[in-house]
Design a protein around this motif. Structure first.
Motif, PDB file in Angstrom:
ATOM      1  N   TRP A 150       0.834  -1.189   0.000  1.00  0.00           N
ATOM      2  CA  TRP A 150       0.000   0.000   0.000  1.00  0.00           C
ATOM      3  C   TRP A 150       0.876   1.248   0.000  1.00  0.00           C
ATOM      4  N   SER A 151       1.354   1.577  -1.185  1.00  0.00           N
ATOM      5  CA  SER A 151       2.190   2.758  -1.374  1.00  0.00           C
ATOM      6  C   SER A 151       1.439   3.716  -2.287  1.00  0.00           C
ATOM      7  N   LEU A 152       1.122   4.891  -1.769  1.00  0.00           N
ATOM      8  CA  LEU A 152       0.393   5.870  -2.567  1.00  0.00           C
ATOM      9  C   LEU A 152       1.152   6.206  -3.845  1.00  0.00           C
ATOM     10  N   GLU A 153       2.451   6.394  -3.720  1.00  0.00           N
ATOM     11  CA  GLU A 153       3.282   6.716  -4.888  1.00  0.00           C
ATOM     12  C   GLU A 153       3.285   5.552  -5.886  1.00  0.00           C
ATOM     13  N   GLY A 154       3.422   4.336  -5.393  1.00  0.00           N
ATOM     14  CA  GLY A 154       3.436   3.168  -6.258  1.00  0.00           C
ATOM     15  C   GLY A 154       2.112   2.953  -6.965  1.00  0.00           C
ATOM     16  N   LEU A 155       1.018   3.099  -6.219  1.00  0.00           N
ATOM     17  CA  LEU A 155      -0.304   2.919  -6.819  1.00  0.00           C
ATOM     18  C   LEU A 155      -0.613   4.026  -7.824  1.00  0.00           C
ATOM     19  N   GLN A 156      -0.138   5.238  -7.554  1.00  0.00           N
ATOM     20  CA  GLN A 156      -0.299   6.327  -8.531  1.00  0.00           C
ATOM     21  C   GLN A 156       0.490   6.017  -9.798  1.00  0.00           C
ATOM     22  N   GLY A 157       1.653   5.392  -9.650  1.00  0.00           N
ATOM     23  CA  GLY A 157       2.443   4.981 -10.804  1.00  0.00           C
ATOM     24  C   GLY A 157       1.699   3.952 -11.654  1.00  0.00           C
ATOM     25  N   VAL A 158       1.001   3.034 -10.985  1.00  0.00           N
ATOM     26  CA  VAL A 158       0.198   2.037 -11.713  1.00  0.00           C
ATOM     27  C   VAL A 158      -0.915   2.741 -12.477  1.00  0.00           C
ATOM     28  N   ARG A 159      -1.578   3.679 -11.825  1.00  0.00           N
ATOM     29  CA  ARG A 159      -2.673   4.417 -12.477  1.00  0.00           C
ATOM     30  C   ARG A 159      -2.166   5.181 -13.701  1.00  0.00           C
ATOM     31  N   GLU A 160      -1.049   5.861 -13.558  1.00  0.00           N
ATOM     32  CA  GLU A 160      -0.505   6.628 -14.677  1.00  0.00           C
ATOM     33  C   GLU A 160      -0.081   5.714 -15.823  1.00  0.00           C
ATOM     34  N   ALA A 161       0.526   4.584 -15.482  1.00  0.00           N
ATOM     35  CA  ALA A 161       0.953   3.639 -16.513  1.00  0.00           C
ATOM     36  C   ALA A 161      -0.256   3.041 -17.231  1.00  0.00           C
ATOM     37  N   MET A 162      -1.329   2.750 -16.504  1.00  0.00           N
ATOM     38  CA  MET A 162      -2.533   2.214 -17.129  1.00  0.00           C
ATOM     39  C   MET A 162      -3.200   3.262 -18.011  1.00  0.00           C
ATOM     40  N   ASP A 163      -3.227   4.514 -17.567  1.00  0.00           N
ATOM     41  CA  ASP A 163      -3.769   5.588 -18.403  1.00  0.00           C
ATOM     42  C   ASP A 163      -3.001   5.687 -19.714  1.00  0.00           C
ATOM     43  N   ALA A 164      -1.677   5.623 -19.631  1.00  0.00           N
ATOM     44  CA  ALA A 164      -0.852   5.679 -20.834  1.00  0.00           C
ATOM     45  C   ALA A 164      -1.113   4.473 -21.733  1.00  0.00           C
ATOM     46  N   LEU A 165      -1.252   3.306 -21.132  1.00  0.00           N
ATOM     47  CA  LEU A 165      -1.531   2.097 -21.904  1.00  0.00           C
ATOM     48  C   LEU A 165      -2.890   2.205 -22.595  1.00  0.00           C
ATOM     49  N   GLU A 166      -3.881   2.720 -21.909  1.00  0.00           N
ATOM     50  CA  GLU A 166      -5.196   2.890 -22.523  1.00  0.00           C
ATOM     51  C   GLU A 166      -5.128   3.875 -23.689  1.00  0.00           C
ATOM     52  N   ARG A 167      -4.350   4.949 -23.548  1.00  0.00           N
ATOM     53  CA  ARG A 167      -4.183   5.883 -24.676  1.00  0.00           C
ATOM     54  C   ARG A 167      -3.524   5.189 -25.855  1.00  0.00           C
ATOM     55  N   ARG A 168      -2.521   4.356 -25.580  1.00  0.00           N
ATOM     56  CA  ARG A 168      -1.844   3.608 -26.655  1.00  0.00           C
ATOM     57  C   ARG A 168      -2.785   2.616 -27.321  1.00  0.00           C
ATOM     58  N   ILE A 169      -3.671   2.015 -26.542  1.00  0.00           N
ATOM     59  CA  ILE A 169      -4.652   1.111 -27.131  1.00  0.00           C
ATOM     60  C   ILE A 169      -5.567   1.890 -28.064  1.00  0.00           C
ATOM     61  N   GLY A 170      -5.955   3.085 -27.673  1.00  0.00           N
ATOM     62  CA  GLY A 170      -6.762   3.940 -28.542  1.00  0.00           C
ATOM     63  C   GLY A 170      -6.043   4.275 -29.838  1.00  0.00           C
ATOM     64  N   ILE A 171      -4.766   4.567 -29.744  1.00  0.00           N
ATOM     65  CA  ILE A 171      -3.966   4.843 -30.944  1.00  0.00           C
ATOM     66  C   ILE A 171      -3.921   3.613 -31.840  1.00  0.00           C
ATOM     67  N   ALA A 172      -3.724   2.447 -31.218  1.00  0.00           N
ATOM     68  CA  ALA A 172      -3.677   1.198 -31.988  1.00  0.00           C
ATOM     69  C   ALA A 172      -5.008   0.942 -32.690  1.00  0.00           C
ATOM     70  N   LEU A 173      -6.105   1.212 -32.001  1.00  0.00           N
ATOM     71  CA  LEU A 173      -7.422   1.044 -32.632  1.00  0.00           C
ATOM     72  C   LEU A 173      -7.568   1.940 -33.852  1.00  0.00           C
ATOM     73  N   ARG A 174      -7.187   3.200 -33.691  1.00  0.00           N
ATOM     74  CA  ARG A 174      -7.295   4.141 -34.814  1.00  0.00           C
ATOM     75  C   ARG A 174      -6.353   3.779 -35.953  1.00  0.00           C
ATOM     76  N   ALA A 175      -5.281   3.060 -35.628  1.00  0.00           N
ATOM     77  CA  ALA A 175      -4.340   2.608 -36.660  1.00  0.00           C
ATOM     78  C   ALA A 175      -4.807   1.317 -37.329  1.00  0.00           C
ATOM     79  N   GLY A 176      -5.938   0.775 -36.870  1.00  0.00           N
ATOM     80  CA  GLY A 176      -6.495  -0.411 -37.502  1.00  0.00           C
ATOM     81  C   GLY A 176      -6.148  -1.732 -36.835  1.00  0.00           C
ATOM     82  N   PHE A 177      -5.563  -1.703 -35.650  1.00  0.00           N
ATOM     83  CA  PHE A 177      -5.240  -2.943 -34.954  1.00  0.00           C
ATOM     84  C   PHE A 177      -6.529  -3.615 -34.485  1.00  0.00           C
ATOM     85  N   SER A 178      -6.579  -4.924 -34.579  1.00  0.00           N
ATOM     86  CA  SER A 178      -7.712  -5.682 -34.053  1.00  0.00           C
ATOM     87  C   SER A 178      -7.523  -5.881 -32.548  1.00  0.00           C
ATOM     88  N   THR A 179      -8.604  -6.233 -31.879  1.00  0.00           N
ATOM     89  CA  THR A 179      -8.530  -6.519 -30.451  1.00  0.00           C
ATOM     90  C   THR A 179      -7.579  -7.684 -30.188  1.00  0.00           C
TER      91      THR A 179
END
Length: 112
Positions: free
Chosen positions: A56-85
């Motif tokens: 239970w590290s606030l800094e560590g959990l915030q890092g997970v949240r930020e990394a997941m946000d970035a990953l979700e943005r990259r998934i959006g980019i991949a979708l727009r580039a025509g990548f399948s699920t």
């Protein structure tokens, strides 16, 4: 965890100008997945006798949240580039149902 935060870090990345767009998108998606798994691994204590425990590290959990946000943005980019699920699942190694939920949110956001 490797997160690019300065222009110097970007300039040290390999030259991708001549690479096909799909490979650039795939590389970004893969790197974001690695960042997410690194951040998640940093908040898990594997030394527990019964099973892994969450640190239970606030800094560590915030890092997970930020990394997941970035990953979700990259998934959006991949979708727009025509990548399948399925291709996104293969690159990120996320569970198919997790990717399906992210894709559903991305498509809902794209249509809004």
């Amino acid at each position: 965890m490797r997160v690019v935060t300065k222009q110097e870090d970007v300039e040290r990345e390999p030259d991708v100008a001549g690479a096909p767009v799909a490979s650039v998108v795939e590389r970004g998606l893969f790197n974001s997945a690695l960042d997410f798994y690194g951040a998640a691994g940093a908040v898990i204590d594997y030394r527990g006798t019964d099973h892994p425990q969450l640190r239970w590290s606030l800094e560590g959990l915030q890092g997970v949240r930020e990394a997941m946000d970035a990953l979700e943005r990259r998934i959006g980019i991949a979708l727009r580039a025509g990548f399948s699920t399925d291709r996104i699942v293969r690159v990120t190694r996320l569970e198919p149902d997790v990717v399906a939920q992210i894709v559903e949110r991305q498509r809902a956001g794209i249509q809004d």
